[in-house]
Design a protein around this motif. Structure first.
Motif, mmCIF file in Angstrom:
data_model
loop_
_atom_site.group_PDB
_atom_site.id
_atom_site.type_symbol
_atom_site.label_atom_id
_atom_site.label_comp_id
_atom_site.label_asym_id
_atom_site.label_seq_id
_atom_site.Cartn_x
_atom_site.Cartn_y
_atom_site.Cartn_z
ATOM 1 N N MET A 1 0.845 -1.195 0.000
ATOM 2 C CA MET A 1 0.000 0.000 0.000
ATOM 3 C C MET A 1 0.879 1.244 0.000
ATOM 4 N N PRO A 2 0.526 2.270 -0.786
ATOM 5 C CA PRO A 2 1.310 3.506 -0.774
ATOM 6 C C PRO A 2 1.264 4.151 0.607
ATOM 7 N N THR A 3 2.355 4.745 1.007
ATOM 8 C CA THR A 3 2.436 5.448 2.282
ATOM 9 C C THR A 3 2.340 6.949 2.034
ATOM 10 N N ALA A 4 2.254 7.719 3.126
ATOM 11 C CA ALA A 4 2.247 9.180 3.000
ATOM 12 C C ALA A 4 3.529 9.669 2.350
ATOM 13 N N TYR A 5 4.626 8.916 2.524
ATOM 14 C CA TYR A 5 5.905 9.324 1.954
ATOM 15 C C TYR A 5 5.999 8.978 0.465
ATOM 16 N N ASP A 6 5.120 8.078 -0.009
ATOM 17 C CA ASP A 6 5.012 7.848 -1.450
ATOM 18 C C ASP A 6 4.270 9.010 -2.107
ATOM 19 N N ASN A 7 3.217 9.469 -1.442
ATOM 20 C CA ASN A 7 2.393 10.541 -1.996
ATOM 21 C C ASN A 7 3.060 11.909 -1.892
ATOM 22 N N VAL A 8 3.750 12.149 -0.775
ATOM 23 C CA VAL A 8 4.467 13.413 -0.564
ATOM 24 C C VAL A 8 5.903 13.060 -0.170
ATOM 25 N N PRO A 9 6.812 12.979 -1.117
ATOM 26 C CA PRO A 9 8.187 12.582 -0.791
ATOM 27 C C PRO A 9 8.838 13.554 0.183
ATOM 28 N N TYR A 10 9.552 12.976 1.151
ATOM 29 C CA TYR A 10 10.294 13.819 2.087
ATOM 30 C C TYR A 10 11.490 14.417 1.347
ATOM 31 N N PRO A 11 11.850 15.673 1.628
ATOM 32 C CA PRO A 11 12.966 16.306 0.903
ATOM 33 C C PRO A 11 14.261 15.510 1.037
ATOM 34 N N PHE A 65 27.016 -0.025 2.441
ATOM 35 C CA PHE A 65 25.880 0.725 2.940
ATOM 36 C C PHE A 65 24.581 0.029 2.557
ATOM 37 N N CYS A 66 23.663 -0.026 3.519
ATOM 38 C CA CYS A 66 22.352 -0.621 3.296
ATOM 39 C C CYS A 66 21.297 0.334 3.834
ATOM 40 N N GLY A 67 20.286 0.630 3.024
ATOM 41 C CA GLY A 67 19.205 1.512 3.445
ATOM 42 C C GLY A 67 17.860 0.822 3.308
ATOM 43 N N LEU A 68 17.022 0.936 4.353
ATOM 44 C CA LEU A 68 15.691 0.330 4.346
ATOM 45 C C LEU A 68 14.639 1.411 4.538
ATOM 46 N N ASP A 69 13.520 1.296 3.809
ATOM 47 C CA ASP A 69 12.426 2.245 3.984
ATOM 48 C C ASP A 69 11.123 1.577 3.569
ATOM 49 N N LEU A 70 10.041 1.950 4.271
ATOM 50 C CA LEU A 70 8.735 1.371 3.977
ATOM 51 C C LEU A 70 8.163 1.887 2.666
ATOM 52 N N ALA A 71 8.457 3.140 2.321
ATOM 53 C CA ALA A 71 7.901 3.751 1.105
ATOM 54 C C ALA A 71 8.667 3.273 -0.120
#
Length: 551
Positions: A1-11, A65-71
């Motif tokens: 499911m899209p998250t708020a950070y998918d709809n409005v990307p954080y800078p 380096f490894c980065g994880l994010d829900l969006a």
């Protein structure tokens, strides 16, 4: 499911306080033996589009380096940047923290910036569990969060704006309405009261926010601040202990009364968590950037001067007086921004003078000691002072300066150049970013805004294939075509040869400015990155061939 950070990307942004160099330096000062920065394993939770660790990976090709994010949308964006830079040491994955696999691996540094206060309780517990279970023995975890008591004022305003914006479904309109409401509340009374002052202060804070940052930080459903003791207790449940703040100046008592300083020093000896909590009460702190390590590690709270001797030092310090006497016994003031440090020690004065001359280059402690002693004339007729004594003096002085933010200490030498080469090379990441807009990331891990159009075009040309003549000629072509305006410097010029001459004359100054900003890289590093990538590709091909042979 899209998250708020998918709809409005954080800078997109980088955070210098999260850099492995910063974390390793503080860990080293407090008695840990952190991993070498140039070969570290780094995990970032809630990495967004990965800009923070991608910028690190560019300058540390042997680190992982490894980065994880829900969006998912920011992760896709970040992967495109990683691919464009051809980086083999960055992995970005879309993943729910609660589903993090047990075989994620061990990491020397774990970063969770802007995450802990903005997720549900079970996710907060998972962040700490990951730090415990996946942090190397001498590892360091960075976790930032909103803190009380300062956030009580922010909570008051946040509750009012969230009440107001709930009738507006679109994020952009929510942000606009929130700004309108706070301005209205802050200016509604003819006679200003204490409450209006609070509202005005919050309005000023909100005005500094970009819309996307304000939307996620203040309008999100989850935004839970904590008292420091609450965070420390949560960390202790996971067998993690407080190491320090990522900015050691946040732990200082400068500016407090003698009585307050005495109380806090007594607390420091018996209950460090209480000491930090009472300091938060005094300062009204609203945000913390806390470093944690395993509870089994024995820490040295009294910083020892000899620990500075393994580090690199940098400072844009300069004498307050143009003709200061650095080699004599007189007390001289040195400035760095608005801060002032005074000393009468000739070698210490010479050390600060040298750091200012070579800024932003990092100077190793031993080099700084030897050059400062030589400049002070201690080896040519000066009083006999042992090297050990001088090293102790310098180490103690640098630690005091570091604690108040007057000098920077580093566990790793600088990767940028301070003198442009014959064929200058700008950071590949900055050259990629300048194609999209004026905001770029420097090799000093700082966010910069290049607003000058000519400066933007200059940055694009610095790929190492052009000498100064070729650069000046191409800039002149851009100006002549009308695509880029010529900076207003004296009498206007129209003749092509005059235009190129002016650009050539200003080019060295512009290149030096880019170097001081940390935007120029050593071509050797570019070759090293390319060599690392090719080596890893060969290893990957060999592994795949072995897999096929076994099949």
């Amino acid at each position: 499911m899209p998250t708020a950070y998918d709809n409005v990307p954080y800078p997109s942004a980088v955070y210098p306080q999260t850099h492995p160099d910063r974390l390793a330096t503080i860990g080293h000062l407090f008695g840990l033996t952190p991993a070498r920065v140039e070969s570290a394993r780094v995990l970032e939770l809630g990495c967004g589009d990965g800009t923070n660790i991608t910028a690190m990976a560019l300058t540390l090709p042997q680190s992982q380096f490894c980065g994880l994010d829900l969006a998912s949308a920011p992760i896709r964006k970040g992967k495109k940047v990683v691919a464009a830079l051809n980086l083999a040491n960055v992995r970005l994955e879309q993943m729910d923290l609660l589903e993090t696999p047990a075989d994620l691996g061990q990491f020397d540094f774990i970063i969770a910036h802007g995450l802990y206060s903005w997720v549900p309780p079970e996710a907060r517990e998972k962040i700490l569990a990951i730090c415990r279970g996946h942090l190397a023995e001498q590892g360091i975890a960075y976790i930032s969060y909103n803190s009380y008591p300062g956030n009580h004022l922010r909570d008051l305003v946040r509750s009012m704006i969230r009440f107001h914006v709930r009738q507006f479904p679109e994020p952009q309109e929510q942000v606009r309405q929130a700004r309108i409401l706070i301005k209205f509340l802050a200016t509604a009374k003819a006679k200003e009261s204490l409450w209006q002052q609070v509202l005005r202060q919050q309005f000023d804070r909100i005005q500094r926010y970009v819309d996307a940052g304000f939307f996620h930080d203040d309008l999100s459903a989850a935004n839970q601040p904590f008292y420091f003791y609450e965070f420390a207790e949560a960390a202790a449940r996971h067998k993690l202990q407080f190491l320090a703040e990522a900015d050691l100046t946040d732990m200082q008592v400068a500016g407090l009364t003698d009585e307050a300083q005495g109380v806090l020093r007594n607390l420091e000896q018996c209950n460090l968590v209480a000491r930090e909590q009472y300091l938060d009460f005094i300062e009204g702190r609203s945000f913390r950037q806390t470093l944690l390590c395993h509870e089994e590690r024995a820490l040295e709270r009294d910083l020892k001067p000899e620990r500075a001797q393994a580090l690199w030092i940098a400072a844009d310090s300069r004498p307050a007086k143009p003709k200061a006497g650095l080699t004599g016994p007189a007390i001289e003031d040195f400035q760095r921004g608005k801060a002032v440090i005074a000393t009468s020690h000739p070698a210490l004065k010479c050390a600060l003078g040298l750091l200012g001359e070579v800024w932003p280059r990092r100077v190793h402690f031993q080099e700084l000691l030897e050059q400062a002693r030589s400049r002070a004339g201690r080896e040519d007729g000066g009083p006999a002072v042992s090297i050990q004594m001088d090293a102790q003096d310098l180490g103690e002085f640098l630690l005091r300066c570091y604690m108040v933010g007057f000098v920077d200490l580093h566990a790793h030498p600088s990767v940028f150049v301070t003198k442009p080469s014959a064929r200058p090379v700008a950071s590949p990441l900055a050259r990629l970013q300048i194609q999209q807009g004026p905001v770029v990331v420097s090799l000093r891990h700082l966010t910069l805004k290049i607003e000058d159009r000519l400066g933007q075009e200059l940055l694009k040309l610095l790929d190492g294939t052009r000498d100064r003549e070729q650069i000046a000629r191409q800039l002149a072509d851009l100006v002549q075509s009308g695509k880029v305006p010529l900076p207003d410097q004296g009498a206007p010029v129209t003749a092509p040869e005059q235009m190129e001459k002016r650009l050539r004359e200003g080019l060295d100054h512009s290149l030096q400015n880019l170097a001081r900003l940390g935007l120029l890289v050593n071509p050797v590093l570019v070759e090293k990155i390319a060599g690392t990538i090719m080596s890893r590709k060969r290893t990957h091909r060999t592994q795949r061939k072995g897999d096929l042979d076994r099949r």
